[in-house]
Design a protein around this motif. Structure first.
Motif, PDB file in Angstrom:
ATOM      1  N   GLU A  23      50.037  66.790  55.513  1.00 55.86           N
ATOM      2  CA  GLU A  23      48.838  66.171  54.947  1.00 55.86           C
ATOM      3  C   GLU A  23      48.033  65.503  56.053  1.00 55.86           C
ATOM      4  OE1 GLU A  23      50.331  64.688  50.615  1.00 55.86           O
ATOM      5  OE2 GLU A  23      50.999  63.497  52.325  1.00 55.86           O
ATOM      6  N   ASP A  25      44.151  63.189  56.370  1.00 51.87           N
ATOM      7  CA  ASP A  25      42.840  62.708  55.929  1.00 51.87           C
ATOM      8  C   ASP A  25      41.965  62.598  57.164  1.00 51.87           C
ATOM      9  OD1 ASP A  25      43.318  62.375  53.143  1.00 51.87           O
ATOM     10  OD2 ASP A  25      44.504  60.603  53.614  1.00 51.87           O
ATOM     11  N   SER A  85      39.833  67.188  54.558  1.00 52.20           N
ATOM     12  CA  SER A  85      41.150  66.578  54.450  1.00 52.20           C
ATOM     13  C   SER A  85      42.011  67.525  53.629  1.00 52.20           C
ATOM     14  CB  SER A  85      41.043  65.216  53.780  1.00 52.20           C
ATOM     15  OG  SER A  85      40.294  64.335  54.589  1.00 52.20           O
TER      16      SER A  85
END
Length: 127
Positions: A23, A25, A85
């Motif tokens: 992940e 952002d 993101s």
């Protein structure tokens, strides 16, 4: 960037090396992220749950992106890019698991990367 692996339960351990999550952002000064896969004998089931990546083709341009797919064993690297993101969940599968579970010989899938919808399409060889 957040990356971690999850060990499979005991009954899947002979077929699944691990599950993984990646992940990220984007910050204010980021405009893209490039992921580089490596040549690998294992297979990955990949599920993009936030954003998608486009494959970067070396001769110029990009290939289509996919939300969920299977990236089979490969003998060369690939590059993928996103401008958002993202969040990805994957299962890293031993190569012998594909013919065992899906009745598709591994030598027919080398260097393939297919949408799960295409891979599981009725009438496709092995299904």
């Amino acid at each position: 960037m957040n990356y971690y692996t999850i060990l499979p339960p005991t009954h899947l351990a002979p077929y699944v090396r691990c599950f993984w999550v990646l992940e990220h952002d984007f910050g204010a000064n980021e405009d893209s992220y490039i992921y580089r896969s490596i040549a690998d004998g294992c297979v990955e089931l990949v599920f993009h749950y936030r954003a998608t990546f486009d494959e970067i083709i070396t001769e110029g341009g990009t290939a289509h992106n996919w939300q969920s797919g299977i990236h089979f064993q490969s003998d060369h690297y690939k590059r993928f890019e996103t401008k958002q993101s993202f969040g990805i969940f994957g299962a890293y599968i031993y190569p012998f698991a594909v013919p065992y579970f899906f009745k598709v010989p591994s030598d027919e899938t080398t260097n393939e990367m297919l949408d799960l919808e295409v891979f599981f399409r009725p009438g496709r060889k092995g299904t």
